[in-house]
Design a protein around this motif. Structure first.
Motif, PDB file in Angstrom:
ATOM      1  N   GLY A  26       0.821  -1.211   0.000  1.00  0.00           N
ATOM      2  CA  GLY A  26       0.000   0.000   0.000  1.00  0.00           C
ATOM      3  C   GLY A  26       0.850   1.254   0.000  1.00  0.00           C
ATOM      4  N   ALA A  27       1.947   1.241   0.780  1.00  0.00           N
ATOM      5  CA  ALA A  27       2.841   2.399   0.816  1.00  0.00           C
ATOM      6  C   ALA A  27       3.509   2.607  -0.536  1.00  0.00           C
ATOM      7  CB  ALA A  27       3.901   2.209   1.902  1.00  0.00           C
ATOM      8  N   MET A  28       3.923   1.513  -1.177  1.00  0.00           N
ATOM      9  CA  MET A  28       4.566   1.618  -2.476  1.00  0.00           C
ATOM     10  C   MET A  28       3.600   2.128  -3.534  1.00  0.00           C
ATOM     11  SD  MET A  28       7.676   0.961  -2.014  1.00  0.00           S
ATOM     12  CE  MET A  28       8.195   0.841  -3.727  1.00  0.00           C
ATOM     13  N   GLU A  29       2.328   1.719  -3.445  1.00  0.00           N
ATOM     14  CA  GLU A  29       1.324   2.202  -4.394  1.00  0.00           C
ATOM     15  C   GLU A  29       1.149   3.708  -4.273  1.00  0.00           C
ATOM     16  OE1 GLU A  29      -2.235   0.013  -3.838  1.00  0.00           O
ATOM     17  OE2 GLU A  29      -1.497  -1.801  -4.832  1.00  0.00           O
ATOM     18  N   LYS A  30       1.097   4.211  -3.046  1.00  0.00           N
ATOM     19  CA  LYS A  30       0.947   5.646  -2.845  1.00  0.00           C
ATOM     20  C   LYS A  30       2.161   6.402  -3.383  1.00  0.00           C
ATOM     21  CE  LYS A  30       0.128   6.037   1.530  1.00  0.00           C
ATOM     22  NZ  LYS A  30      -0.125   6.759   2.803  1.00  0.00           N
ATOM     23  N   LYS A  31       3.348   5.877  -3.106  1.00  0.00           N
ATOM     24  CA  LYS A  31       4.553   6.531  -3.602  1.00  0.00           C
ATOM     25  C   LYS A  31       4.615   6.494  -5.127  1.00  0.00           C
ATOM     26  CE  LYS A  31       7.502   5.886   0.460  1.00  0.00           C
ATOM     27  NZ  LYS A  31       8.758   5.332   0.986  1.00  0.00           N
ATOM     28  N   GLY A  32       4.238   5.338  -5.680  1.00  0.00           N
ATOM     29  CA  GLY A  32       4.232   5.228  -7.138  1.00  0.00           C
ATOM     30  C   GLY A  32       3.246   6.191  -7.776  1.00  0.00           C
ATOM     31  N   ALA A  33       2.076   6.336  -7.139  1.00  0.00           N
ATOM     32  CA  ALA A  33       1.079   7.268  -7.661  1.00  0.00           C
ATOM     33  C   ALA A  33       1.588   8.703  -7.593  1.00  0.00           C
ATOM     34  CB  ALA A  33      -0.227   7.131  -6.872  1.00  0.00           C
ATOM     35  N   ALA A  34       2.252   9.059  -6.487  1.00  0.00           N
ATOM     36  CA  ALA A  34       2.782  10.415  -6.344  1.00  0.00           C
ATOM     37  C   ALA A  34       3.838  10.702  -7.401  1.00  0.00           C
ATOM     38  CB  ALA A  34       3.368  10.597  -4.940  1.00  0.00           C
ATOM     39  N   VAL A  35       4.741   9.748  -7.620  1.00  0.00           N
ATOM     40  CA  VAL A  35       5.776   9.921  -8.641  1.00  0.00           C
ATOM     41  C   VAL A  35       5.140  10.022 -10.031  1.00  0.00           C
ATOM     42  CG1 VAL A  35       7.721   8.797  -9.794  1.00  0.00           C
ATOM     43  CG2 VAL A  35       7.581   8.814  -7.304  1.00  0.00           C
ATOM     44  N   GLY A  36       4.148   9.171 -10.298  1.00  0.00           N
ATOM     45  CA  GLY A  36       3.478   9.203 -11.593  1.00  0.00           C
ATOM     46  C   GLY A  36       2.794  10.523 -11.862  1.00  0.00           C
ATOM     47  N   VAL A  37       2.111  11.066 -10.853  1.00  0.00           N
ATOM     48  CA  VAL A  37       1.427  12.351 -11.026  1.00  0.00           C
ATOM     49  C   VAL A  37       2.442  13.466 -11.256  1.00  0.00           C
ATOM     50  CG1 VAL A  37       0.013  14.087  -9.863  1.00  0.00           C
ATOM     51  CG2 VAL A  37      -0.608  11.688  -9.711  1.00  0.00           C
ATOM     52  N   CYS A  38       3.533  13.462 -10.513  1.00  0.00           N
ATOM     53  CA  CYS A  38       4.557  14.490 -10.686  1.00  0.00           C
ATOM     54  C   CYS A  38       5.200  14.398 -12.067  1.00  0.00           C
ATOM     55  CB  CYS A  38       5.621  14.365  -9.591  1.00  0.00           C
ATOM     56  SG  CYS A  38       5.050  14.833  -7.944  1.00  0.00           S
ATOM     57  N   ALA A  39       5.454  13.181 -12.532  1.00  0.00           N
ATOM     58  CA  ALA A  39       6.020  13.008 -13.873  1.00  0.00           C
ATOM     59  C   ALA A  39       5.052  13.503 -14.937  1.00  0.00           C
ATOM     60  CB  ALA A  39       6.363  11.541 -14.101  1.00  0.00           C
ATOM     61  N   MET A  40       3.765  13.194 -14.757  1.00  0.00           N
ATOM     62  CA  MET A  40       2.757  13.668 -15.703  1.00  0.00           C
ATOM     63  C   MET A  40       2.665  15.191 -15.685  1.00  0.00           C
ATOM     64  SD  MET A  40      -1.325  12.812 -15.788  1.00  0.00           S
ATOM     65  CE  MET A  40      -1.576  13.684 -14.241  1.00  0.00           C
ATOM     66  N   MET A  41       2.776  15.772 -14.484  1.00  0.00           N
ATOM     67  CA  MET A  41       2.714  17.221 -14.351  1.00  0.00           C
ATOM     68  C   MET A  41       3.886  17.891 -15.061  1.00  0.00           C
ATOM     69  SD  MET A  41       2.091  19.224 -10.740  1.00  0.00           S
ATOM     70  CE  MET A  41       0.700  18.176 -10.319  1.00  0.00           C
ATOM     71  N   ALA A  42       5.082  17.311 -14.915  1.00  0.00           N
ATOM     72  CA  ALA A  42       6.262  17.860 -15.583  1.00  0.00           C
ATOM     73  C   ALA A  42       6.143  17.743 -17.102  1.00  0.00           C
ATOM     74  CB  ALA A  42       7.517  17.141 -15.093  1.00  0.00           C
ATOM     75  N   ALA A  43       5.673  16.584 -17.573  1.00  0.00           N
ATOM     76  CA  ALA A  43       5.522  16.376 -19.013  1.00  0.00           C
ATOM     77  C   ALA A  43       4.469  17.307 -19.596  1.00  0.00           C
ATOM     78  CB  ALA A  43       5.150  14.920 -19.287  1.00  0.00           C
ATOM     79  N   SER A  44       3.367  17.484 -18.884  1.00  0.00           N
ATOM     80  CA  SER A  44       2.302  18.348 -19.387  1.00  0.00           C
ATOM     81  C   SER A  44       2.736  19.811 -19.401  1.00  0.00           C
ATOM     82  CB  SER A  44       1.039  18.187 -18.542  1.00  0.00           C
ATOM     83  OG  SER A  44       1.275  18.559 -17.197  1.00  0.00           O
TER      84      SER A  44
END
Length: 340
Positions: A26-44
């Motif tokens: 569960g902790a890894m899922e939250k961290k993965g989601a946070a990293v994914g959102v930040c990467a998407m934000m940077a790309a956008s």
């Protein structure tokens, strides 16, 4: 005592390996989601900057090109906080104090002068060598100009340079648009997401700048297509930019977490954009190179000595209180259900 002894084996029996892996997952899922959102934000953020090139004709001048970029940066800077707000957990104080929403993004008025002056002093120490060189050059210029009306020449230079800077779109980019938009997206939006995703404040300091550095990769294509640079030269230039932006990103993220003020990394960003990379060759060729060497060393050593004390959260919060949290505003201790 007997009841406690009887309860202990039951508690131990309930603590099975399956639960350990479940919690870790569960902790890894939250961290993965946070990293994914930040990467998407940077790309956008970068993608929005290139929208005019897709839908509009080629700009006729650098001014038109930069004005389009300014408009796109404004759009990206508005979208990122909305996405961040939608994904963050409900803050315990949102219902009673809606203004906390602005404070989450570092938009605060109390202790504002500390958030401007102290980061400016800190960043200035990093550039003590170039600042001393500029001061010595200014003294020499004033001495040479003193024979022809010093005050008149100073006023003339200030007026001419002021007009040129006010009309230069590159100055507006380096001193306003880029610092404000980039710090809002890459600091004010990403830091809360990473902290609420489960990353520690230390991990966030080193992770957040990775997105900031990667967002500058698009300069590689521009160097090849617009400036006709060879691949090796473009790679060297971009590599230096990535290194510089990564180091600055560590510093800016640290400032934002410690102060809780968005203006703090913005001020540091502006100073770094104005000063650029220190010109070591110019310092070595100067007749004052011994003085400059001392200034470079004193500035660098002094920066690391006062970095912690001058960024102490007690300088930037009401009542000298950092709210009992490792990061300002308690991102890492929110107990509300996580949306990430």
């Amino acid at each position: 005592m007997e009841a406690m002894q009887n309860a202990a084996p039951a508690a131990a029996a309930d603590f099975v390996p399956g639960e350990i892996f479940a919690r870790l997952n569960g902790a890894m899922e939250k961290k993965g989601a946070a990293v994914g959102v930040c990467a998407m934000m940077a790309a956008s953020y970068v993608a929005v900057l290139y929208l005019p090139a897709i839908f509009l004709r080629s700009p006729k001048s650098i001014r038109e090109h930069m004005l389009r970029r300014f408009a796109c940066a404004a759009v990206a800077s508005a979208l990122a906080p909305m996405l961040c707000y939608a994904l963050l957990p409900d803050h315990p104080r949102w219902d009673s104090d809606p203004s906390i929403v602005l404070e989450i993004f570092g938009l605060r008025t109390h202790h504002l002068w500390q958030a401007i002056v102290l980061p400016c002093l800190l960043t200035g120490m990093l550039y003590l060598g170039p600042l001393v060189l500029a001061f010595l050059d200014l003294i020499e210029w004033c001495w040479a100009a003193s024979h022809g009306g010093l005050i008149r020449q100073i006023c003339s230079v200030v007026v001419v340079n002021g007009k040129n800077m006010a009309s230069d779109v590159l100055v507006w980019r380096n001193c306003l648009v880029a610092p404000v938009s980039e710090e809002l997206v890459f600091r004010a939006c990403m830091v809360p997401l990473l902290l609420c995703g489960g990353f520690s404040t230390t991990a966030t300091v080193f992770l957040c700048p990775m997105f900031f550095a990667l967002a500058h990769l698009h300069h590689f294509g521009e160097l090849i297509t617009r400036q006709k640079q060879v691949i090796s030269t473009a790679a060297l230039i971009v590599g230096m930019q990535l290194g510089y932006t990564t180091v600055f990103g560590w510093y800016a993220t640290f400032l934002y977490q410690r102060t809780g003020h968005l203006i703090a990394p913005i001020v540091a960003h502006i100073v770094c954009n104005i000063m650029g990379l220190p010109n070591v060759d110019e310092a070595l060729a100067s007749s004052h190179r011994r003085v400059l060497f001392v200034a470079y060393v004193v500035g660098l050593v002094g920066f690391f000595l006062v970095l912690g004390p001058l960024s102490d959260p007690r300088f930037f919060n009401e009542g000298g209180d950092s709210r009992g949290c490792d990061c300002w505003s308690g991102f890492c201790k929110w107990t509300a259900p996580q949306k990430l």
